[in-house]
Design an enzyme around this catalytic site. Structure first.
Site, PDB file in Angstrom:
ATOM      1  N   LYS A 112       0.846  -1.201   0.000  1.00 30.10           N
ATOM      2  CA  LYS A 112       0.000   0.000   0.000  1.00 30.10           C
ATOM      3  C   LYS A 112       0.876   1.243   0.000  1.00 30.10           C
ATOM      4  O   LYS A 112       1.888   1.295   0.710  1.00 30.10           O
ATOM      5  CB  LYS A 112      -0.889  -0.022   1.240  1.00 30.10           C
ATOM      6  CG  LYS A 112      -1.876   1.136   1.328  1.00 30.10           C
ATOM      7  CD  LYS A 112      -2.791   0.978   2.544  1.00 30.10           C
ATOM      8  CE  LYS A 112      -3.844   2.081   2.605  1.00 30.10           C
ATOM      9  NZ  LYS A 112      -4.791   1.905   3.725  1.00 30.10           N
ATOM     10  N   SER A 187      -9.826   1.729   2.763  1.00 25.73           N
ATOM     11  CA  SER A 187      -8.965   2.496   1.905  1.00 25.73           C
ATOM     12  C   SER A 187      -7.921   1.654   1.169  1.00 25.73           C
ATOM     13  O   SER A 187      -7.365   2.118   0.177  1.00 25.73           O
ATOM     14  CB  SER A 187      -8.235   3.555   2.732  1.00 25.73           C
ATOM     15  OG  SER A 187      -7.383   2.938   3.687  1.00 25.73           O
ATOM     16  N   SER A 211     -10.126  -0.657   6.929  1.00 33.45           N
ATOM     17  CA  SER A 211      -9.515  -0.534   5.601  1.00 33.45           C
ATOM     18  C   SER A 211      -8.811  -1.770   5.071  1.00 33.45           C
ATOM     19  O   SER A 211      -8.387  -1.775   3.915  1.00 33.45           O
ATOM     20  CB  SER A 211      -8.530   0.625   5.581  1.00 33.45           C
ATOM     21  OG  SER A 211      -9.241   1.812   5.376  1.00 33.45           O
TER      22      SER A 211
HETATM   23  N1  GLN Z   1     -13.537   3.871   6.150  1.00 36.83           N
HETATM   24  C1  GLN Z   1     -12.916   4.310   7.347  1.00 36.83           C
HETATM   25  C2  GLN Z   1     -12.524   5.763   7.228  1.00 36.83           C
HETATM   26  O1  GLN Z   1     -12.806   6.313   6.229  1.00 36.83           O
HETATM   27  C3  GLN Z   1     -11.713   3.466   7.664  1.00 36.83           C
HETATM   28  C4  GLN Z   1     -10.492   3.860   6.949  1.00 36.83           C
HETATM   29  C5  GLN Z   1      -9.292   3.081   7.380  1.00 36.83           C
HETATM   30  O2  GLN Z   1      -9.406   2.058   8.037  1.00 36.83           O
HETATM   31  N2  GLN Z   1      -8.133   3.599   7.041  1.00 36.83           N
HETATM   32  O3  GLN Z   1     -11.951   6.333   8.108  1.00 36.83           O
END
Ligand code: GLN
Length: 512
Positions: A112, A187, A211
């Site tokens: 990532k 994400s 995410s």
């Molecule tokens: N969807 C969640 C957010 O937007 C989680 C994102 C994540 O785990 N980085 O914060």
């Protein structure tokens, strides 16, 4: 496309075949796993070089756009071909010399873009870091590479890991390999899609509020959220430090156990990393599999209104399978679940507003060229560098931390966080060994469907932010497909540092 056979009896010769197999072969349960690679290299059926090259061909085929064809998946933001082939050559030299191969020898991985690798870009999906080249390597990546993994490149994600669909990436969204007009989740959408499309055998993602687990669910692969402190965060570009975690995406639960064994363990460079001993997860799973006698909790709060009927069905099917395999299924209550989303969005944004202060045009990244004052330069750099969602969160977080609101918002959210953690503690202390729930209320949605409605996007994090706030571990395992052909994941939650139980339950679900 890399040809993947079944389990350890595959025909690894397929790996060396240069003519591309059909795209769909890499989707679903037949995808390539770490034991396939091991056998191929150990028997000389394919070299690490061949395997890496095969992945790059797949990336060219599937990830990039080709005129007159469907759009590419767009999981990779940058490739590191020369570096990868040098790593592969080292593995091939070991194999040629008959030396023992390290545990991930020749395994092609993707990282990532929120994690750093020396000499490679690390954009975190943001314009602010567009031209940044990392000066150090994340401990998680270093451990993979020391175990013989071959790093193919860096993977797309929502900007600073803020999002659930990959649509917040400054470099355009990744598409779901199962349905190109759908999101891969976020994400870590690029990390999930790369494994699902057979472009890498394992990838690293990060999970702050879901995410890893949610994109794994949307793309039909395995995604692991290790316990907070289990895997070093050194080299992870911070979003919300008390919540951020690094973990793998793989094609099988066993592979997730293997990769965690490599990643886990104390790192002096991360003060929150734990000294807890690291078991041999993969060996333990081989020895002690099955769920006979395990007590598995099903929390009523996770099956309330708002859950898509097809997701409910898939999770119930998995629960029935566990019951048939000898697990004792118990209905439990985690009473504070409903408060998790607001608590998460206060704590995560508060920490983000502080962490993102460093992107100011001086210390890192983009600098607005024409400002005439220092304050103007800060303002213009940040205005040009950050996307709308990141700005929204910096504003929300700054508000929650500001004098007069701190007690009403930030402190309250911390109190709720404690209550949520206590819900899990009580369940694990008295009632159950693991908990099974949905990962997300729906399968993958269409690109653009929710991008104008941040609140709807936030609310869909309901089943994942709870474990994030509590610091416990979680696993997303494929649990079948919707009628429209979209994957549906099942979430398994376990107590602190009890990933071994997650793997046992996950493998039972995987077997069906
Ligand atoms: N969807 C969640 C957010 O937007 C989680 C994102 C994540 O785990 N980085 O914060």
């Amino acid at each position: 496309m890399i040809e993947a056979g079944k389990a350890d009896t595959s025909h690894p010769q397929g790996l060396a075949s240069s003519d591309a197999q059909t795209d769909n072969q890499a989707l679903g349960t037949d995808s390539l796993t770490i034991p396939h690679i091991r056998i191929a290299i150990a028997t000389g059926a394919a070299s690490a070089h061949d395997i890496a090259e095969q992945c790059y061909r797949t990336i060219h085929e599937r990830d990039e756009d080709h005129e007159g064809r469907e759009p590419g998946v767009h999981a990779f933001l940058s490739l590191a071909r020369e570096r990868a082939l040098a790593q592969a050559a080292r593995i091939d030299a070991l194999a040629a010399a008959g030396d023992t191969l390290p545990v991930l020898a020749g395994v092609p991985v993707g990282i990532k873009d929120a994690l750093t690798v020396t000499g490679l870009p690390a954009t975190a999906g943001s314009r602010v870091l567009e031209h940044y080249i990392a000066q150090y390597t994340a401990t998680s990546v270093q451990r993979l590479e020391e175990a013989g993994a071959v790093t193919l490149g860096k993977l797309n994600c929502d900007e600073f890991a803020m999002g659930s669909s990959n649509e917040n990436s400054a470099y355009g969204p990744t598409r779901n390999p199962h349905a190109l007009d759908h999101v891969p989740g976020g994400s870590s959408g690029g990390s999930a899609a790369a494994v699902a499309a057979g472009m890498a055998v394992a990838t690293l993602g990060t999970d702050t509020g879901g995410s890893i687990r949610q994109p794994a669910s949307f793309c039909g692969v395995v995604g692991l959220l290790p316990t907070y402190g289990r895997v070093s965060r050194y080299g992870l570009i911070a979003f919300a430090s008390s919540l951020d975690r690094v973990g793998p995406f793989t094609n099988s639960v066993r592979d997730a156990a293997t990769v965690l064994g490599v990643l886990a363990g104390h790192d002096p460079l991360d003060a929150t990393s734990s000294h807890e001993p690291v078991p041999d997860y993969a060996a333990q799973l081989a020895e002690e599999h099955g769920v006979n006698g395990l007590r598995i909790g099903v929390p009523t709060e996770y099956f309330a209104a708002g859950l898509d009927p097809e997701v409910r069905e898939a999770v119930e099917r998995a629960i029935d399978g566990l019951r048939e395999a000898g697990a004792e299924i118990r209905e439990i209550s985690l009473p504070h679940t409903a408060f998790a989303v607001p608590a998460y969005y206060l704590i995560a944004t508060a920490e983000a507003s502080s962490n993102l202060a460093r992107f100011d045009g001086v210390r890192y990244g983009l600098r607005a060229p024409h400002a005439t004052t220092l304050a103007g330069m800060y303002r213009e750099s940040r205005d040009a560098g950050f996307g709308a969602e990141v700005k929204r969160r910096i504003l929300l977080g700054t508000y929650a931390l500001s004098a007069g609101y701190y007690d009403a918002f930030y402190k309250k959210a911390q109190q709720v966080r404690r209550l949520l953690a206590q819900d899990f503690q009580a369940a694990f202390a008295n009632e159950v060994d693991a908990i099974v729930t949905p990962v997300a209320p729906t399968p993958a949605f269409k690109l653009g469907e929710k991008s104008d409605d941040p609140l709807a996007m936030y609310l869909a994090d309901i089943y994942t932010v709870t474990a994030s706030l509590a610091g416990i571990c979680g696993l997303s395992v494929p649990g079948g497909f919707s009628k429209a052909g979209l994957p549906i994941g099942v979430q398994v939650l376990g107590k602190h540092f009890d990933e071994a139980t997650l793997f046992r339950v996950g493998e039972a679900i995987e077997r069906g």
